[in-house]
Enzyme design. Structure first.
Site, short mmCIF file in Angstrom:
data_model
loop_
_atom_site.label_atom_id
_atom_site.label_comp_id
_atom_site.label_asym_id
_atom_site.label_seq_id
_atom_site.Cartn_x
_atom_site.Cartn_y
_atom_site.Cartn_z
N HIS A 17 36.96 31.43 39.14
CA HIS A 17 36.46 30.69 40.31
C HIS A 17 34.96 30.39 40.13
CE1 HIS A 17 39.76 32.95 42.70
NE2 HIS A 17 40.14 31.70 42.66
N LYS A 41 49.67 35.08 53.44
CA LYS A 41 49.70 35.59 52.07
C LYS A 41 49.42 37.10 52.03
CE LYS A 41 48.70 31.67 49.03
NZ LYS A 41 47.76 31.15 48.02
N ARG A 90 44.16 25.58 35.68
CA ARG A 90 44.16 26.48 34.53
C ARG A 90 45.13 26.03 33.46
NH1 ARG A 90 44.86 31.36 38.55
NH2 ARG A 90 45.85 29.60 39.58
N SER A 128 43.53 35.79 40.74
CA SER A 128 43.24 36.91 41.65
C SER A 128 44.43 37.88 41.65
CB SER A 128 43.01 36.40 43.06
OG SER A 128 41.95 35.48 43.09
P1 ADP Z 1 44.82 29.36 46.64
O1 ADP Z 1 45.53 30.46 47.32
O2 ADP Z 1 44.35 28.26 47.54
O3 ADP Z 1 45.48 28.83 45.37
P2 ADP Z 1 42.96 30.75 44.95
O4 ADP Z 1 41.80 31.56 45.40
O5 ADP Z 1 44.03 31.45 44.21
O6 ADP Z 1 43.45 30.02 46.23
O7 ADP Z 1 42.45 29.54 44.06
C1 ADP Z 1 41.59 28.55 44.53
C2 ADP Z 1 41.49 27.45 43.50
O8 ADP Z 1 40.90 27.97 42.32
C3 ADP Z 1 42.83 26.85 43.06
O9 ADP Z 1 42.64 25.48 42.79
C4 ADP Z 1 43.15 27.60 41.78
O10 ADP Z 1 43.95 26.80 40.92
C5 ADP Z 1 41.75 27.76 41.22
N1 ADP Z 1 41.64 28.90 40.32
C6 ADP Z 1 42.11 30.16 40.48
N2 ADP Z 1 41.84 30.93 39.42
C7 ADP Z 1 41.17 30.14 38.53
C8 ADP Z 1 40.65 30.31 37.22
N3 ADP Z 1 40.79 31.46 36.56
N4 ADP Z 1 40.06 29.28 36.64
C9 ADP Z 1 39.96 28.09 37.27
N5 ADP Z 1 40.44 27.83 38.49
C10 ADP Z 1 41.04 28.84 39.12
#
Ligand code: ADP
Length: 170
Positions: A17, A41, A90, A128
Site C-alpha cells: 500500500h 469484512k 498486484r 493484508s
Molecule cells: P480492499 O478491501 O478495498 O481491497 P485493501 O486494503 O485490501 O482494500 O486494498 C486497497 C487497494 O490496495 C486495492 O486496490 C488493492 O488491490 C491494493 N493493494 C493491496 N495490497 C497491495 C500491494 N501489496 N501492492 C499494491 N496494491 C495493493
C-alpha cells in the site's frame, strides 16, 4: 490542484500500500488515503486503529492526508473534490474485481476516473490478509509492513516483538 483518493480497508496497511501511495504522491498534488469502514469484512483493527496506523506511516510524505469514510465511495470522492480513485494492481487475480469496481463507480458517477498503479515487484505477493495470517502463526512480518504496524499486529495476535529481534541478532 489534482487530488487522488486511495480507498481501501487497510486492515492493516502494508508496504505494498505504502509503495502505491509513494508513487501516487509523485503524480498528484494531494493524495487522500481513505480508510473504509467495511464492518462486514470483520476487520482485525477498528476503523480508528486502521486510520491511526496509516497516519503514522505517511508522516514523512507531506502531501498525503488520511481520512475515513462510510457509504458510497463515489459520494465520498465527490465530497472531497477528488479527481481520481487510486487502486493497486498486484496480479491478474486482482484485475477482474478491480475492473468491475471501476466500471461500476463510473456508472454511479461519470466524472470519477480510476487509476491503477503497480507496486514494486517484491510487493506483488503482499496482502493484508496474508500478513495477518503470518502474524497469527508467529512468523516474522517485519519486512512486509511499517514498524508501527508490525508492533500493533504482534500486540493484537499476542506475540512479543522480542522474539523476532532475538532471531535477527547474530
Ligand atoms: P480492499 O478491501 O478495498 O481491497 P485493501 O486494503 O485490501 O482494500 O486494498 C486497497 C487497494 O490496495 C486495492 O486496490 C488493492 O488491490 C491494493 N493493494 C493491496 N495490497 C497491495 C500491494 N501489496 N501492492 C499494491 N496494491 C495493493
Amino acid at each position: 490542484m489534482r487530488v487522488a483518493i486511495y480507498p481501501g480497508s487497510f486492515d492493516p496497511l502494508t508496504n505494498g500500500h505504502l509503495d502505491v501511495i509513494q508513487r501516487a504522491a509523485k503524480l498528484f498534488d494531494r493524495v487522500i488515503v481513505a480508510v473504509a469502514e467495511n464492518e462486514e469484512k470483520s476487520p482485525l483493527f477498528s476503523l480508528e486503529e486502521r486510520k491511526r496506523l496509516v497516519e503514522e506511516s505517511v508522516l514523512h510524505i507531506p502531501i498525503v492526508e488520511t481520512d475515513s469514510f462510510r457509504g458510497l465511495l463515489v459520494d465520498y470522492v465527490e465530497r472531497r473534490g477528488g479527481h481520481a480513485i487510486l487502486r493497486g494492481l498486484r496480479a491478474v487475480s486482482d484485475f477482474e474485481f478491480e475492473f468491475q469496481l471501476a466500471l461500476m463507480n463510473r456508472k454511479l458517477n461519470e466524472r470519477v476516473e480510476t487509476i491503477f498503479m503497480m507496486p514494486r515487484d517484491t510487493y506483488t505477493f503482499l496482502s493484508s490478509r496474508i500478513v495477518k495470517e503470518i502474524a497469527r502463526l508467529g512468523g516474522d512480518i517485519t519486512s512486509f509492513v511499517p514498524q508501527n504496524v508490525a508492533l500493533a499486529l504482534m500486540d493484537r495476535v499476542g506475540i512479543s516483538p522480542k522474539i523476532h529481534q532475538k532471531e535477527s541478532t547474530p
